[in-house]
Write a protein that holds these residues in place. Structure first.
Motif, PDB file in Angstrom:
ATOM      1  N   ARG A 175       0.833  -1.208   0.000  1.00  0.00           N
ATOM      2  CA  ARG A 175       0.000   0.000   0.000  1.00  0.00           C
ATOM      3  C   ARG A 175       0.866   1.257   0.000  1.00  0.00           C
ATOM      4  N   ARG A 176       1.909   1.255   0.831  1.00  0.00           N
ATOM      5  CA  ARG A 176       2.760   2.441   0.946  1.00  0.00           C
ATOM      6  C   ARG A 176       3.473   2.752  -0.363  1.00  0.00           C
ATOM      7  N   TRP A 177       4.066   1.709  -0.968  1.00  0.00           N
ATOM      8  CA  TRP A 177       4.848   1.967  -2.174  1.00  0.00           C
ATOM      9  C   TRP A 177       3.949   2.192  -3.391  1.00  0.00           C
ATOM     10  N   THR A 178       2.760   1.599  -3.383  1.00  0.00           N
ATOM     11  CA  THR A 178       1.796   1.936  -4.434  1.00  0.00           C
ATOM     12  C   THR A 178       1.379   3.397  -4.299  1.00  0.00           C
ATOM     13  N   GLY A 179       1.168   3.853  -3.054  1.00  0.00           N
ATOM     14  CA  GLY A 179       0.841   5.260  -2.828  1.00  0.00           C
ATOM     15  C   GLY A 179       1.961   6.188  -3.258  1.00  0.00           C
ATOM     16  N   GLN A 180       3.212   5.789  -2.987  1.00  0.00           N
ATOM     17  CA  GLN A 180       4.359   6.580  -3.425  1.00  0.00           C
ATOM     18  C   GLN A 180       4.379   6.679  -4.948  1.00  0.00           C
ATOM     19  N   TRP A 181       4.124   5.522  -5.590  1.00  0.00           N
ATOM     20  CA  TRP A 181       4.104   5.528  -7.055  1.00  0.00           C
ATOM     21  C   TRP A 181       3.064   6.511  -7.579  1.00  0.00           C
ATOM     22  N   GLU A 182       1.902   6.518  -6.968  1.00  0.00           N
ATOM     23  CA  GLU A 182       0.834   7.403  -7.431  1.00  0.00           C
ATOM     24  C   GLU A 182       1.203   8.872  -7.295  1.00  0.00           C
ATOM     25  N   LEU A 183       2.129   9.171  -6.379  1.00  0.00           N
ATOM     26  CA  LEU A 183       2.580  10.554  -6.201  1.00  0.00           C
ATOM     27  C   LEU A 183       3.641  10.967  -7.220  1.00  0.00           C
ATOM     28  N   ILE A 184       4.567  10.047  -7.520  1.00  0.00           N
ATOM     29  CA  ILE A 184       5.733  10.463  -8.294  1.00  0.00           C
ATOM     30  C   ILE A 184       6.021   9.567  -9.496  1.00  0.00           C
ATOM     31  N   TYR A 307      11.352  -5.832  -6.083  1.00  0.00           N
ATOM     32  CA  TYR A 307      11.561  -5.203  -7.384  1.00  0.00           C
ATOM     33  C   TYR A 307      10.609  -4.014  -7.561  1.00  0.00           C
ATOM     34  N   PHE A 308       9.378  -4.174  -7.111  1.00  0.00           N
ATOM     35  CA  PHE A 308       8.413  -3.063  -7.201  1.00  0.00           C
ATOM     36  C   PHE A 308       8.892  -1.866  -6.380  1.00  0.00           C
ATOM     37  N   LYS A 309       9.372  -2.131  -5.175  1.00  0.00           N
ATOM     38  CA  LYS A 309       9.839  -1.055  -4.316  1.00  0.00           C
ATOM     39  C   LYS A 309      11.023  -0.312  -4.940  1.00  0.00           C
ATOM     40  N   ILE A 310      11.960  -1.062  -5.549  1.00  0.00           N
ATOM     41  CA  ILE A 310      13.113  -0.391  -6.164  1.00  0.00           C
ATOM     42  C   ILE A 310      12.667   0.414  -7.383  1.00  0.00           C
ATOM     43  N   ALA A 311      11.669  -0.078  -8.114  1.00  0.00           N
ATOM     44  CA  ALA A 311      11.126   0.703  -9.227  1.00  0.00           C
ATOM     45  C   ALA A 311      10.589   2.045  -8.731  1.00  0.00           C
ATOM     46  N   VAL A 312       9.909   2.022  -7.587  1.00  0.00           N
ATOM     47  CA  VAL A 312       9.371   3.264  -7.033  1.00  0.00           C
ATOM     48  C   VAL A 312      10.505   4.162  -6.524  1.00  0.00           C
ATOM     49  N   ILE A 313      11.534   3.555  -5.937  1.00  0.00           N
ATOM     50  CA  ILE A 313      12.699   4.344  -5.525  1.00  0.00           C
ATOM     51  C   ILE A 313      13.313   5.038  -6.733  1.00  0.00           C
ATOM     52  N   ALA A 314      13.474   4.301  -7.838  1.00  0.00           N
ATOM     53  CA  ALA A 314      14.013   4.901  -9.061  1.00  0.00           C
ATOM     54  C   ALA A 314      13.127   6.036  -9.544  1.00  0.00           C
ATOM     55  N   ALA A 315      11.809   5.832  -9.453  1.00  0.00           N
ATOM     56  CA  ALA A 315      10.880   6.891  -9.856  1.00  0.00           C
ATOM     57  C   ALA A 315      11.015   8.111  -8.956  1.00  0.00           C
ATOM     58  N   ALA A 337      15.598   2.809 -15.306  1.00  0.00           N
ATOM     59  CA  ALA A 337      15.531   1.540 -14.573  1.00  0.00           C
ATOM     60  C   ALA A 337      14.110   1.148 -14.204  1.00  0.00           C
ATOM     61  N   ILE A 338      13.183   2.086 -14.246  1.00  0.00           N
ATOM     62  CA  ILE A 338      11.839   1.841 -13.718  1.00  0.00           C
ATOM     63  C   ILE A 338      11.172   0.658 -14.416  1.00  0.00           C
ATOM     64  N   GLY A 339      11.105   0.710 -15.733  1.00  0.00           N
ATOM     65  CA  GLY A 339      10.420  -0.342 -16.473  1.00  0.00           C
ATOM     66  C   GLY A 339      11.084  -1.699 -16.327  1.00  0.00           C
ATOM     67  N   ILE A 340      12.413  -1.707 -16.246  1.00  0.00           N
ATOM     68  CA  ILE A 340      13.138  -2.969 -16.095  1.00  0.00           C
ATOM     69  C   ILE A 340      12.775  -3.620 -14.766  1.00  0.00           C
ATOM     70  N   TYR A 341      12.762  -2.831 -13.689  1.00  0.00           N
ATOM     71  CA  TYR A 341      12.422  -3.388 -12.376  1.00  0.00           C
ATOM     72  C   TYR A 341      10.975  -3.880 -12.336  1.00  0.00           C
ATOM     73  N   LEU A 342      10.075  -3.162 -12.959  1.00  0.00           N
ATOM     74  CA  LEU A 342       8.690  -3.630 -12.992  1.00  0.00           C
ATOM     75  C   LEU A 342       8.584  -4.960 -13.739  1.00  0.00           C
ATOM     76  N   ASP A 343       9.307  -5.093 -14.848  1.00  0.00           N
ATOM     77  CA  ASP A 343       9.310  -6.353 -15.591  1.00  0.00           C
ATOM     78  C   ASP A 343       9.919  -7.483 -14.759  1.00  0.00           C
ATOM     79  N   LEU A 344      10.987  -7.190 -14.023  1.00  0.00           N
ATOM     80  CA  LEU A 344      11.602  -8.202 -13.162  1.00  0.00           C
ATOM     81  C   LEU A 344      10.613  -8.681 -12.100  1.00  0.00           C
ATOM     82  N   GLY A 345       9.836  -7.754 -11.558  1.00  0.00           N
ATOM     83  CA  GLY A 345       8.833  -8.128 -10.561  1.00  0.00           C
ATOM     84  C   GLY A 345       7.774  -9.033 -11.138  1.00  0.00           C
ATOM     85  N   LEU A 346       7.285  -8.709 -12.326  1.00  0.00           N
ATOM     86  CA  LEU A 346       6.276  -9.548 -12.964  1.00  0.00           C
ATOM     87  C   LEU A 346       6.847 -10.928 -13.279  1.00  0.00           C
TER      88      LEU A 346
END
Length: 356
Positions: A175-184, A307-315, A337-346
């Motif tokens: 929830r926290r990192w999804t919320g962070q993603w929605e911000l930035i 991987y999702f969390k690092i994608a958000v950190i990169a964002a 790096a964002i898209g690569i980390y999201l793909d790694l997570g999937l």
């Protein structure tokens, strides 16, 4: 602390008046500041800023968040102060905290002052090249042992019983990192981010163990004692602003997912932790089990969440670059790096849900 220093930009430098106010607070806490303070920005740190403070022959370290472009919960120096104070007399090596100031009027942000720990910070592949293979192997083992030791600390006994809720850690993190993603978050990756977040929510495992977790553990977030080549040690674990009570498996997964070479896009240069001289993900996980760590249940889920969390950190780093809050290595390439980390997570979720 031994590291390279970087010149400060105007938004990162501490003025003479700010240093005078810091010195006054230190003196009020009976910290002997015999001469005027000098501050040097220490290289590294894509979240909080870290300065070496010098007064004559005595040194300390000051930690503060960036003055602009902050994201919620990502720069919590007060949290860092509390956990290191609790761990100061434990088996986990930390820099002893000396002062917490949450009054932003002093230097424009909350900050902490901690003891200066002598040692080496290994951030880049070049830094790692200065170590013999045997030393690299021992350092990797000591890193794992320190993490396992952290996960064995009784939070209640060291005064951290209320440091976080004892269960539901992965769900709260999502929830926290999804919320962070929605911000930035970067709009060009919105579909992949939403898909990974949705699939993580749908495959959420039960939490079996609760411990203190660091939240951002890897080689460049420790200070190493390398004075004896035959027995290198972890002199201090640093960068605790993401620490809490939670699932220790998440800590191990975060450490392992930083091993992917795409992390170099975030730091802006070949990093020590992505070097092939460091054990691979499977070897790190096995070493953690050997060191007395918890059973790594639902391992692929935790890798995907990391991987999702690092994608958000990169964002977040890319966001700070866009708003002009920071410049330098990594800030212009982290977005790649964002898209690569999201793909790694999937991909991790597609691999199954076993344990190590």
């Amino acid at each position: 602390m031994t590291s390279n220093a970087a010149p400060s930009s105007s938004s990162q430098s501490l003025t003479d008046d700010e240093l005078r106010r810091v010195a006054e607070l230190m003196s009020a806490r009976h910290i002997d500041v015999a001469a005027g303070l000098d501050a040097t920005l220490i290289a590294g740190g894509r979240s909080n800023l870290t300065y070496r403070l010098d007064a004559g022959e005595t040194s300390w370290v000051l930690r503060m968040p960036p003055r602009k472009g902050r994201t919620p919960s990502a720069h919590d120096v007060a949290r860092e102060y509390r956990v290191t104070k609790a761990l100061a007399d434990s088996a986990v090596p930390v820099a002893r905290p000396l002062l917490l100031c949450e009054d932003e009027r002093v230097i424009g942000a909350p900050f902490t002052v901690v003891e200066h720990v002598s040692g080496a910070t290994i951030r880049t592949a070049t830094d790692l090249d200065g170590l013999e293979d045997q030393v690299v192997g021992t350092v990797s083992r000591r890193l794992i042992e320190a993490l396992a030791a952290l996960h064995r600390v009784d939070a209640e006994k060291v005064g951290l019983a209320g440091f976080g809720r004892p269960d539901g850690y992965a769900a709260r993190q999502l929830r926290r990192w999804t919320g962070q993603w929605e911000l930035i978050g970067d709009g060009s990756h919105a579909v992949a981010a939403a898909e990974l977040s949705r699939r993580l929510a749908a495959s959420m495992p039960a939490q079996g163990t609760t411990s203190i977790v660091h939240g951002d553990y890897r080689i460049d977030n420790v200070i190493l004692g390398l004075d004896a080549d035959d027995d290198p040690r972890v002199a201090a674990v640093v960068d605790w602003e993401l620490s809490t009570l939670g699932d220790p498996i998440a800590d191990v997964a975060m450490m392992c997912t930083y091993r992917h070479p795409v992390f170099d896009l975030i730091v802006g240069q070949p990093s020590a932790w992505t070097s092939p001289r460091i054990p691979d993900i499977s070897s790190l996980a096995q070493a953690y089990a050997t060191a007395g760590g918890v059973s790594l249940r639902a391992w692929e889920f935790h890798l995907a969440l990391a991987y999702f969390k690092i994608a958000v950190i990169a964002a977040g780093i890319a966001h700070r670059a866009r708003v002009g809050a920071a410049t330098g290595p990594g800030f212009d390439s982290a977005g790649e790096a964002i898209g690569i980390y999201l793909d790694l997570g999937l991909h991790a979720l597609d691999s199954g849900g076993g344990a190590i």
